[in-house]
Design a protein around this motif. Structure first.
Motif, PDB file in Angstrom:
ATOM      1  N   SER A  41       0.837  -1.213   0.000  1.00 38.72           N
ATOM      2  CA  SER A  41       0.000   0.000   0.000  1.00 38.72           C
ATOM      3  C   SER A  41       0.860   1.247   0.000  1.00 38.72           C
ATOM      4  CB  SER A  41      -0.906   0.034   1.241  1.00 38.72           C
ATOM      5  OG  SER A  41      -1.818  -1.028   1.199  1.00 38.72           O
ATOM      6  N   ASP A 161      -5.700  -0.871  -4.747  1.00 36.49           N
ATOM      7  CA  ASP A 161      -5.164  -1.438  -3.511  1.00 36.49           C
ATOM      8  C   ASP A 161      -6.175  -2.403  -2.898  1.00 36.49           C
ATOM      9  OD1 ASP A 161      -3.698  -2.097  -1.334  1.00 36.49           O
ATOM     10  OD2 ASP A 161      -3.553  -0.058  -0.509  1.00 36.49           O
ATOM     11  N   GLU A 162      -5.994  -3.682  -3.160  1.00 31.69           N
ATOM     12  CA  GLU A 162      -6.897  -4.733  -2.671  1.00 31.69           C
ATOM     13  C   GLU A 162      -8.363  -4.356  -2.883  1.00 31.69           C
ATOM     14  OE1 GLU A 162      -5.826  -7.019   0.660  1.00 31.69           O
ATOM     15  OE2 GLU A 162      -3.925  -5.975   0.987  1.00 31.69           O
TER      16      GLU A 162
HETATM   17 MG    MG Z   1      -2.019  -2.811   2.127  1.00 33.33          MG
END
Ligand code: MG
Ligand code: ADP
Length: 240
Positions: A41, A161-162
């Protein structure tokens, strides 16, 4: 399109990105994997300067970004980001979420923004949700709105991000489909995800991070079936 050289990022004395070098070509899809806390991240956040690295060079679309000198709003127009938890404005309708930045940051007219917004809602499969509020949407729908919102700025690259990890299993597919369509349209993408099906199908390259470093990279088939690094094997054995 994105060139990262010798990037270092610290939080206090914690060295979270250690000499990262990563190039992402135009229209390339890079999937970033690695254990929790490995710096994925933070790396994405450095690429659009939500975090400032202490050293290193970031080049986007042939321009070296100096956060002291470059207008970061311009960078964030070039590089869109989609987060795990959608980050929609709760008090704004779907269409208002999408047109806000084009009107206020880019200065385009409301009419033009509405046209762009409606096209994008079609594209993400939500043409009938224009007037809905985020609380009236499922997680998958919220994430598709978040993608439309990022696309409304006509970014040259997108960071994810995910994007599906907060979703119920049955809603993951609809978000991945939108991402696949984007990739097929030629969008440059960096995607942090543990969705191996997506990685296998779409990734031009899989990049593995561990403890703030890129430990290996290669085609998904190679990384998933025959990685060079013991740490990659460990990680993969835990998520499968
Ligand atoms: Mg992360
Ligand atoms: P990942 O996304 O791979 O799980 P992160 O980039 O979120 O990893 O975190 C990398 C490391 O940096 C972790 O040790 C995390 O605790 C730390 N970290 C992340 N954000 C902050 C912050 N704002 N302040 C201090 N430490 C942070």
């Amino acid at each position: 399109m994105i060139k990262i050289s010798n990037l270092n990022k610290y939080f206090g004395s914690l060295h979270v990105l250690k000499d990262i070098n990563l190039n992402v070509d135009e229209s390339e899809v890079v999937v970033l994997i690695g254990a929790s806390g490995s710096g994925k991240s933070t790396l994405l956040r450095c690429i659009n300067f939500l975090e400032y690295p202490q050293s290193g060079k970031i080049e986007i679309d042939k321009e070296v970004i100096d956060p002291e000198k470059t207008n970061l709003n311009l960078i964030r127009q070039k590089v869109g980001m989609v987060f795990q938890h959608f980050n929609l404005f709760p008090h704004k309708s779907v269409i208002e979420n999408i047109i806000e930045a084009p009107i206020h940051v880019k200065g385009i007219s409301k009419d033009e923004a509405m046209t762009i917004g409606r096209d994008l809602l079609d594209k993400v499969g939500l043409p009938d949700k224009e007037q809905a509020y985020p609380t009236q949407l499922s997680g998958g729908q919220k994430q598709r709105v978040a993608i439309a919102r990022a696309l409304a700025m006509h970014p040259k690259a997108m960071l994810f991000d995910e994007p599906t990890s907060a979703l119920d299993t049955e809603l993951v597919g609809e978000v991945l489909q939108v991402m696949k369509d984007l990739a097929k349209d030629g969008m440059t993408m960096v995607v942090v995800t543990h969705e191996m099906g997506f990685a296998r199908e779409m990734a031009d390259r899989v990049v593995v991070m561990d403890e703030g470093m890129i430990i290996e990279e290669g085609p998904s088939e190679k990384i998933f079936t025959n990685p060079n690094e013991e740490r990659t094997k460990d990680f993969l054995s835990k998520i499968f």
